[in-house]
Design an enzyme around this catalytic site. Structure first.
Site, PDB file in Angstrom:
ATOM      1  N   LYS A 154       0.814  -1.216   0.000  1.00 43.66           N
ATOM      2  CA  LYS A 154       0.000   0.000   0.000  1.00 43.66           C
ATOM      3  C   LYS A 154       0.845   1.261   0.000  1.00 43.66           C
ATOM      4  O   LYS A 154       0.466   2.269  -0.592  1.00 43.66           O
ATOM      5  CB  LYS A 154      -0.987  -0.029   1.164  1.00 43.66           C
ATOM      6  CG  LYS A 154      -2.151  -0.968   0.867  1.00 43.66           C
ATOM      7  CD  LYS A 154      -3.056  -1.172   2.045  1.00 43.66           C
ATOM      8  CE  LYS A 154      -4.148  -2.183   1.703  1.00 43.66           C
ATOM      9  NZ  LYS A 154      -4.678  -2.840   2.907  1.00 43.66           N
ATOM     10  N   LYS A 183      -7.564 -14.407 -12.045  1.00 48.92           N
ATOM     11  CA  LYS A 183      -8.873 -14.585 -11.423  1.00 48.92           C
ATOM     12  C   LYS A 183      -9.764 -13.354 -11.604  1.00 48.92           C
ATOM     13  O   LYS A 183      -9.294 -12.270 -11.932  1.00 48.92           O
ATOM     14  CB  LYS A 183      -8.702 -14.921  -9.945  1.00 48.92           C
ATOM     15  CG  LYS A 183      -8.061 -13.842  -9.111  1.00 48.92           C
ATOM     16  CD  LYS A 183      -8.040 -14.262  -7.653  1.00 48.92           C
ATOM     17  CE  LYS A 183      -7.681 -13.057  -6.798  1.00 48.92           C
ATOM     18  NZ  LYS A 183      -7.658 -13.331  -5.381  1.00 48.92           N
ATOM     19  N   LYS A 230     -12.123  -7.078  -9.080  1.00 46.35           N
ATOM     20  CA  LYS A 230     -12.601  -5.717  -9.264  1.00 46.35           C
ATOM     21  C   LYS A 230     -11.555  -4.835  -9.924  1.00 46.35           C
ATOM     22  O   LYS A 230     -11.862  -3.993 -10.748  1.00 46.35           O
ATOM     23  CB  LYS A 230     -12.865  -5.144  -7.876  1.00 46.35           C
ATOM     24  CG  LYS A 230     -14.253  -4.647  -7.668  1.00 46.35           C
ATOM     25  CD  LYS A 230     -14.334  -4.037  -6.274  1.00 46.35           C
ATOM     26  CE  LYS A 230     -15.429  -3.007  -6.218  1.00 46.35           C
ATOM     27  NZ  LYS A 230     -16.711  -3.469  -6.669  1.00 46.35           N
TER      28      LYS A 230
END
Ligand code: TRP
Length: 331
Positions: free
Chosen positions: A111, A194, A197
């Site tokens: 992050k 996979k 989003k």
């Protein structure tokens, strides 16, 4: 009965991968364990401190989980920010969480790399909040994916450290848990990995997508020009479509297209048409319930209140005992 806790990020809009990979598991677990499922709205503030529509996102997740089969009479379903006892345990755990170990967390490092201009203390202590979420109910089982393994290890570390510091065996150790041996993985429509989003527009089919949108997305799925040698191995983008068919279509449909592929007669347009219709059928009951529940404000209010009451019952019992253990006693 063992206690299960799992947090669901409040980013709204569940896709087929979430449904077959995780939620079906939650639905089965609710009949076997003492389950707490919550919407992690506090966690979302670590990366999105001022989200445009936090309330709308939370509502969407709540609606979709209920529509997908989480039963508020069986599992306790609640919104994290409704349970202030979690904030309190987070603070106590933070007093004994060390900068070095928090900085070593891979999700923190990821992050920081992704968002170097917003490296806040909440982001650093994300694993502490997650530990508080779990041990506040003294959970031992946490249904999460592989990517959360390190967070769970940290949750065990913080719980064990509390036990050691205060010379108690208060918190049990939580472990990652899958109800089904073989978790279903749904690939995306982009011919790569996979369903997700963040993988770009059109890669994921959402439970709330209309039949027209589902058709459009599936028809645009990546394919190749078709096999030229009989019984050849399927390239990844074709295998992906077959993997989805395996989950949403009948065994006959799967065998039919598999046979056409193996004899080099396959027409991907036909396969996609069938796949789209089967996804539409498989998701129809959920889609209907999403619409019904989203428009039923009194029901949603009641579910959220009931969940908060049940979650706080368990959480406040823990906090009362934690305060006692630490030495905060009333005069
Ligand atoms: N970190 C989890 C995720 O990204 C979400 C989460 C927050 C969670 N608190 C939790 C999961 C507690 C399990 C238990 O998916």
């Amino acid at each position: 009965m063992e206690t299960v806790v799992s947090g669901i990020r409040s980013t709204g809009n569940l896709h087929l991968g979430n449904y077959y990979g995780a939620i079906q598991n939650f639905v089965k677990m609710q009949y076997e364990y003492n389950c707490y499922f919550f919407i992690a709205d506090l966690h979302s503030l670590t990366t999105h401190p001022t989200p445009a529509d936090l309330h709308g996102n939370i509502k969407q997740v709540l609606v979709e989980y209920l529509a997908a089969g989480i039963d508020p009479e069986k599992a306790t379903i609640y919104i994290q920010s409704d349970v202030p006892e979690i904030f309190e345990l987070y603070l106590y755990l933070n007093m004994n969480a060390y900068l070095g170990e928090l900085e070593r967390s891979t999700s923190f490092k990821d992050k920081v790399r992704a968002n170097p201009e917003n490296v806040n203390a909440g982001l650093l202590t994300y694993p502490v909040l997650m530990a508080a979420d779990i041990i506040i109910h003294k959970a031992t089982k946490v249904p999460v994916g592989k990517d959360q393994e390190q967070h769970l290890e940290m949750a065990r570390t913080f719980g064990n450290r509390f036990n050691r510091l205060y010379n108690t065996e208060f918190f049990p150790e939580p472990y990652a848990f899958n109800f089904s041996e073989n978790l279903v993985k749904i690939p995306g429509l982009d011919g790569k990995g996979k369903m997700g989003k963040s993988e770009g527009e059109g890669n994921a089919v959402y439970l709330s997508d209309s039949p027209e949108i589902i058709r459009k997305k599936v028809m645009r799925a990546v394919t190749d020009s078709g096999p030229t040698v009989e019984n050849s191995e399927k390239p990844v983008e074709i295998q992906n479509l077959f993997d989805i068919i395996k989950v949403v279509s009948s065994a006959d449909t799967y065998a039919h297209f598999d046979n056409l592929y193996n004899t080099c007669q396959i027409r991907y347009g036909d396969l996609k048409k069938q796949l789209a219709e089967d996804i539409i059928i498989a998701t129809a009951p959920i889609r209907e319930r999403i619409n019904d529940i989203a428009n039923d404000a009194p029901y949603l209010r009641q579910v959220a209140r009931h969940g908060a009451i049940k979650a706080r019952e368990s959480a406040s019992k823990t906090i009362r005992e934690v305060r006692e253990i630490i030495g905060f006693r009333s005069f």
